[in-house]
Design a protein around this motif. Structure first.
Motif, PDB file in Angstrom:
ATOM      1  N   LEU A 229      11.970   4.997   3.152  1.00 22.91           N
ATOM      2  CA  LEU A 229      10.552   4.697   2.942  1.00 22.91           C
ATOM      3  C   LEU A 229      10.262   4.387   1.472  1.00 22.91           C
ATOM      4  O   LEU A 229       9.305   3.670   1.167  1.00 22.91           O
ATOM      5  CB  LEU A 229       9.689   5.872   3.407  1.00 22.91           C
ATOM      6  CG  LEU A 229       9.693   6.143   4.923  1.00 22.91           C
ATOM      7  CD1 LEU A 229       9.028   7.480   5.216  1.00 22.91           C
ATOM      8  CD2 LEU A 229       8.986   5.018   5.674  1.00 22.91           C
ATOM      9  N   VAL A 230      11.083   4.933   0.575  1.00 25.88           N
ATOM     10  CA  VAL A 230      10.954   4.628  -0.857  1.00 25.88           C
ATOM     11  C   VAL A 230      11.027   3.127  -1.095  1.00 25.88           C
ATOM     12  O   VAL A 230      10.353   2.590  -1.982  1.00 25.88           O
ATOM     13  CB  VAL A 230      12.068   5.358  -1.649  1.00 25.88           C
ATOM     14  CG1 VAL A 230      12.172   4.819  -3.057  1.00 25.88           C
ATOM     15  CG2 VAL A 230      11.798   6.840  -1.681  1.00 25.88           C
ATOM     16  N   ARG A 231      11.838   2.452  -0.316  1.00 24.61           N
ATOM     17  CA  ARG A 231      12.019   0.998  -0.473  1.00 24.61           C
ATOM     18  C   ARG A 231      11.078   0.203   0.430  1.00 24.61           C
ATOM     19  O   ARG A 231      10.469  -0.769   0.009  1.00 24.61           O
ATOM     20  CB  ARG A 231      13.473   0.629  -0.149  1.00 24.61           C
ATOM     21  CG  ARG A 231      13.778  -0.858  -0.251  1.00 24.61           C
ATOM     22  CD  ARG A 231      15.210  -1.140   0.175  1.00 24.61           C
ATOM     23  NE  ARG A 231      15.449  -0.739   1.563  1.00 24.61           N
ATOM     24  CZ  ARG A 231      15.109  -1.492   2.619  1.00 24.61           C
ATOM     25  NH1 ARG A 231      14.507  -2.668   2.445  1.00 24.61           N
ATOM     26  NH2 ARG A 231      15.363  -1.064   3.836  1.00 24.61           N
ATOM     27  N   THR A 232      10.937   0.632   1.690  1.00 21.74           N
ATOM     28  CA  THR A 232      10.226  -0.203   2.658  1.00 21.74           C
ATOM     29  C   THR A 232       8.710  -0.198   2.450  1.00 21.74           C
ATOM     30  O   THR A 232       8.057  -1.225   2.673  1.00 21.74           O
ATOM     31  CB  THR A 232      10.543   0.238   4.095  1.00 21.74           C
ATOM     32  OG1 THR A 232      10.186   1.615   4.274  1.00 21.74           O
ATOM     33  CG2 THR A 232      12.029   0.054   4.392  1.00 21.74           C
ATOM     34  N   LEU A 233       8.142   0.924   2.031  1.00 20.29           N
ATOM     35  CA  LEU A 233       6.686   0.962   1.848  1.00 20.29           C
ATOM     36  C   LEU A 233       6.225   0.058   0.702  1.00 20.29           C
ATOM     37  O   LEU A 233       5.372  -0.809   0.902  1.00 20.29           O
ATOM     38  CB  LEU A 233       6.202   2.401   1.644  1.00 20.29           C
ATOM     39  CG  LEU A 233       6.405   3.380   2.813  1.00 20.29           C
ATOM     40  CD1 LEU A 233       5.744   4.718   2.489  1.00 20.29           C
ATOM     41  CD2 LEU A 233       5.855   2.830   4.109  1.00 20.29           C
ATOM     42  N   PRO A 234       6.749   0.236  -0.524  1.00 23.25           N
ATOM     43  CA  PRO A 234       6.320  -0.696  -1.582  1.00 23.25           C
ATOM     44  C   PRO A 234       6.767  -2.124  -1.307  1.00 23.25           C
ATOM     45  O   PRO A 234       6.063  -3.084  -1.661  1.00 23.25           O
ATOM     46  CB  PRO A 234       6.976  -0.128  -2.846  1.00 23.25           C
ATOM     47  CG  PRO A 234       8.091   0.736  -2.372  1.00 23.25           C
ATOM     48  CD  PRO A 234       7.661   1.269  -1.046  1.00 23.25           C
ATOM     49  N   GLY A 235       7.937  -2.293  -0.665  1.00 27.19           N
ATOM     50  CA  GLY A 235       8.414  -3.638  -0.371  1.00 27.19           C
ATOM     51  C   GLY A 235       7.464  -4.417   0.513  1.00 27.19           C
ATOM     52  O   GLY A 235       7.386  -5.655   0.419  1.00 27.19           O
ATOM     53  N   HIS A 236       6.729  -3.728   1.385  1.00 26.64           N
ATOM     54  CA  HIS A 236       5.767  -4.408   2.246  1.00 26.64           C
ATOM     55  C   HIS A 236       4.722  -5.155   1.432  1.00 26.64           C
ATOM     56  O   HIS A 236       4.237  -6.211   1.856  1.00 26.64           O
ATOM     57  CB  HIS A 236       5.085  -3.388   3.165  1.00 26.64           C
ATOM     58  CG  HIS A 236       3.990  -3.976   4.005  1.00 26.64           C
ATOM     59  ND1 HIS A 236       4.240  -4.780   5.097  1.00 26.64           N
ATOM     60  CD2 HIS A 236       2.634  -3.899   3.884  1.00 26.64           C
ATOM     61  CE1 HIS A 236       3.088  -5.161   5.635  1.00 26.64           C
ATOM     62  NE2 HIS A 236       2.108  -4.647   4.921  1.00 26.64           N
TER      63      HIS A 236
ATOM     64  N   GLY B 285       5.314  -6.270  -1.670  1.00 24.74           N
ATOM     65  CA  GLY B 285       5.990  -7.017  -2.707  1.00 24.74           C
ATOM     66  C   GLY B 285       6.173  -6.238  -3.997  1.00 24.74           C
ATOM     67  O   GLY B 285       6.334  -6.843  -5.072  1.00 24.74           O
ATOM     68  N   LEU B 286       6.187  -4.918  -3.910  1.00 23.89           N
ATOM     69  CA  LEU B 286       6.333  -4.070  -5.084  1.00 23.89           C
ATOM     70  C   LEU B 286       7.721  -3.441  -5.102  1.00 23.89           C
ATOM     71  O   LEU B 286       8.365  -3.291  -4.059  1.00 23.89           O
ATOM     72  CB  LEU B 286       5.255  -2.984  -5.096  1.00 23.89           C
ATOM     73  CG  LEU B 286       3.809  -3.510  -5.090  1.00 23.89           C
ATOM     74  CD1 LEU B 286       2.816  -2.362  -4.943  1.00 23.89           C
ATOM     75  CD2 LEU B 286       3.524  -4.307  -6.365  1.00 23.89           C
ATOM     76  N   GLY B 287       8.158  -3.025  -6.302  1.00 23.25           N
ATOM     77  CA  GLY B 287       9.539  -2.597  -6.453  1.00 23.25           C
ATOM     78  C   GLY B 287       9.771  -1.110  -6.424  1.00 23.25           C
ATOM     79  O   GLY B 287      10.928  -0.671  -6.417  1.00 23.25           O
ATOM     80  N   SER B 288       8.713  -0.284  -6.420  1.00 20.59           N
ATOM     81  CA  SER B 288       8.910   1.163  -6.436  1.00 20.59           C
ATOM     82  C   SER B 288       7.678   1.853  -5.877  1.00 20.59           C
ATOM     83  O   SER B 288       6.588   1.270  -5.785  1.00 20.59           O
ATOM     84  CB  SER B 288       9.159   1.669  -7.867  1.00 20.59           C
ATOM     85  OG  SER B 288       7.972   1.536  -8.637  1.00 20.59           O
ATOM     86  N   MET B 289       7.863   3.114  -5.522  1.00 21.41           N
ATOM     87  CA  MET B 289       6.716   3.896  -5.069  1.00 21.41           C
ATOM     88  C   MET B 289       5.729   4.111  -6.214  1.00 21.41           C
ATOM     89  O   MET B 289       4.513   4.140  -5.977  1.00 21.41           O
ATOM     90  CB  MET B 289       7.190   5.244  -4.519  1.00 21.41           C
ATOM     91  CG  MET B 289       7.624   5.199  -3.063  1.00 21.41           C
ATOM     92  SD  MET B 289       6.315   4.588  -1.938  1.00 21.41           S
ATOM     93  CE  MET B 289       5.034   5.818  -2.188  1.00 21.41           C
ATOM     94  N   TYR B 290       6.221   4.241  -7.445  1.00 22.98           N
ATOM     95  CA  TYR B 290       5.300   4.396  -8.568  1.00 22.98           C
ATOM     96  C   TYR B 290       4.352   3.201  -8.644  1.00 22.98           C
ATOM     97  O   TYR B 290       3.140   3.362  -8.834  1.00 22.98           O
ATOM     98  CB  TYR B 290       6.069   4.544  -9.888  1.00 22.98           C
ATOM     99  CG  TYR B 290       5.164   4.820 -11.060  1.00 22.98           C
ATOM    100  CD1 TYR B 290       4.850   6.126 -11.417  1.00 22.98           C
ATOM    101  CD2 TYR B 290       4.605   3.772 -11.791  1.00 22.98           C
ATOM    102  CE1 TYR B 290       3.994   6.382 -12.483  1.00 22.98           C
ATOM    103  CE2 TYR B 290       3.745   4.008 -12.847  1.00 22.98           C
ATOM    104  CZ  TYR B 290       3.443   5.320 -13.200  1.00 22.98           C
ATOM    105  OH  TYR B 290       2.585   5.571 -14.241  1.00 22.98           O
ATOM    106  N   GLU B 291       4.913   2.002  -8.481  1.00 24.13           N
ATOM    107  CA  GLU B 291       4.064   0.802  -8.519  1.00 24.13           C
ATOM    108  C   GLU B 291       3.052   0.810  -7.377  1.00 24.13           C
ATOM    109  O   GLU B 291       1.889   0.421  -7.559  1.00 24.13           O
ATOM    110  CB  GLU B 291       4.927  -0.455  -8.438  1.00 24.13           C
ATOM    111  CG  GLU B 291       5.776  -0.720  -9.666  1.00 24.13           C
ATOM    112  CD  GLU B 291       6.605  -1.982  -9.496  1.00 24.13           C
ATOM    113  OE1 GLU B 291       6.097  -2.966  -8.926  1.00 24.13           O
ATOM    114  OE2 GLU B 291       7.781  -1.978  -9.928  1.00 24.13           O
ATOM    115  N   LEU B 292       3.480   1.255  -6.193  1.00 21.80           N
ATOM    116  CA  LEU B 292       2.560   1.283  -5.059  1.00 21.80           C
ATOM    117  C   LEU B 292       1.476   2.339  -5.258  1.00 21.80           C
ATOM    118  O   LEU B 292       0.297   2.098  -4.967  1.00 21.80           O
ATOM    119  CB  LEU B 292       3.338   1.564  -3.768  1.00 21.80           C
ATOM    120  CG  LEU B 292       2.501   1.684  -2.480  1.00 21.80           C
ATOM    121  CD1 LEU B 292       1.623   0.459  -2.270  1.00 21.80           C
ATOM    122  CD2 LEU B 292       3.403   1.919  -1.278  1.00 21.80           C
TER     123      LEU B 292
END
Length: 324
Positions: free
Chosen positions: A180-187, A189-196
């Motif tokens: 989920l660390v990758r798939t949630l922000p990736g949805h 177009g973001l690169g990390s959970m911090y960015e999201l």
């Protein structure tokens, strides 16, 4: 000379409202669609004003063919407590749309749409989660369903929040690893959970977009992620807990009875979720028959109105045939 309509059926959810004007023979005289019904956000008066737009359209489309309406059957989102149903019924009666008014939570519309008689249980999981049951003797089973303070867990919004919580803790080291660390922000177009997290907090990703993360959670689970799968399993546990408690209150645990699943999350037919619900419910209520509701909820509001008026089976059948 016009005719009297039997029922003004209203199904009002958080995002849209459907209205149907039903004749004495069960025919649909007119329909209309409007916006969402959210009295907790805008107040009862403004919410009913918004409802009136669709009702007025339906009545106008019937035109001179209709002289009056006998009964208003309104199944409304956010009518979660009996006191709220009574308050909303008074407000609707004051609009003069029908001689009598009955207000129920909108989950009852989904249940009644999916059964041939008022008997069974429905669990609805869309933005939130709720469950109601009805028996032919008029008894009902229900939950307050107003969030965590009433013991609720699940729903699309709740699942998204849980997924974000686990992903945030995984990224900063407080929690166990998860994709989920990758798939949630990736949805987004973001690169990390911090960015999201920053984008959500600062409004660059709007609040209403969070519901988009629920399908991401299910996809991550389907790919084998243990954390995401545990959340899916917990939702199945909650669905079965609500259904079995409602069945028990109605004395239906040992009878062949429909258990209907509705709402966007349950209607999506996620294999892991469906399989676990089936297995758990079979252990608790072995004769229960699980079905996903395909009929529109406004049909259920109409059928409840016909039930109230004591309409004969052929009238019910004609209305159901319209929505087949």
């Amino acid at each position: 000379m016009g005719v009297n309509a039997s029922v003004l059926a209203v199904d009002a959810g958080n995002s849209k409202t459907d209205v149907a004007l039903i004749g004495e023979d069960g025919s649909v005289l007119s329909t209309a669609r409007g916006g969402g019904f959210q009295p907790p956000v805008v107040g009862v008066r403004a919410a009913v004003d918004a409802l009136a737009v669709a009702v007025t359209q339906a009545l106008a489309r019937a035109g001179e063919h209709v002289d009056g309406v006998r009964h208003v059957s309104a199944c409304l989102a956010n009518a979660d407590l009996p006191v709220e149903e009574a308050e909303l019924a008074k407000a609707l009666l004051g609009r003069g749309w029908g001689r009598t008014v009955e207000v129920r939570n909108d989950t009852f519309a989904i249940l009644r749409a999916g059964v041939d008689e008022p008997r069974g249980v429905a669990v609805v999981c869309g933005a939130g989660i709720n469950c109601v049951g009805m028996g032919p003797d008029g008894r009902t089973a229900r939950f307050p369903a107003i969030g965590r303070i009433s013991g609720d867990w699940g729903g699309g919004s709740g699942l998204a929040e849980e997924a974000l919580w686990f992903a945030a803790r995984a990224e900063d080291g407080r929690g166990e690893p998860t994709e989920l660390v990758r798939t949630l922000p990736g949805h987004f177009g973001l690169g990390s959970m911090y960015e999201l997290i920053e984008a959500l907090h600062r409004g660059r990703v709007p609040q209403e977009a969070r519901h988009e993360l629920t399908p991401v959670l299910f996809a991550t689970s389907a790919a084998g992620d243990p954390v995401a799968s545990a959340l899916v399993d917990r939702l199945a546990d909650e669905v079965v807990a609500m259904a079995s408690v409602a069945l028990g209150r109605l004395g239906l645990l040992d009878e062949e009875v429909p258990v209907l699943l509705g709402g966007s999350v349950l209607a999506a037919r996620h294999p892991r979720l469906d399989e676990r619900i089936g297995a758990l419910l079979a252990a608790r209520a072995p004769k229960a028959v699980i079905r996903v509701v395909a009929q529109p909820p406004v049909l259920g509001a109409g059928l409840l109105g016909l039930d109230h008026l004591g309409a004969p089976p052929e009238v019910h059948n004609r209305l159901r045939a319209h929505y087949a």
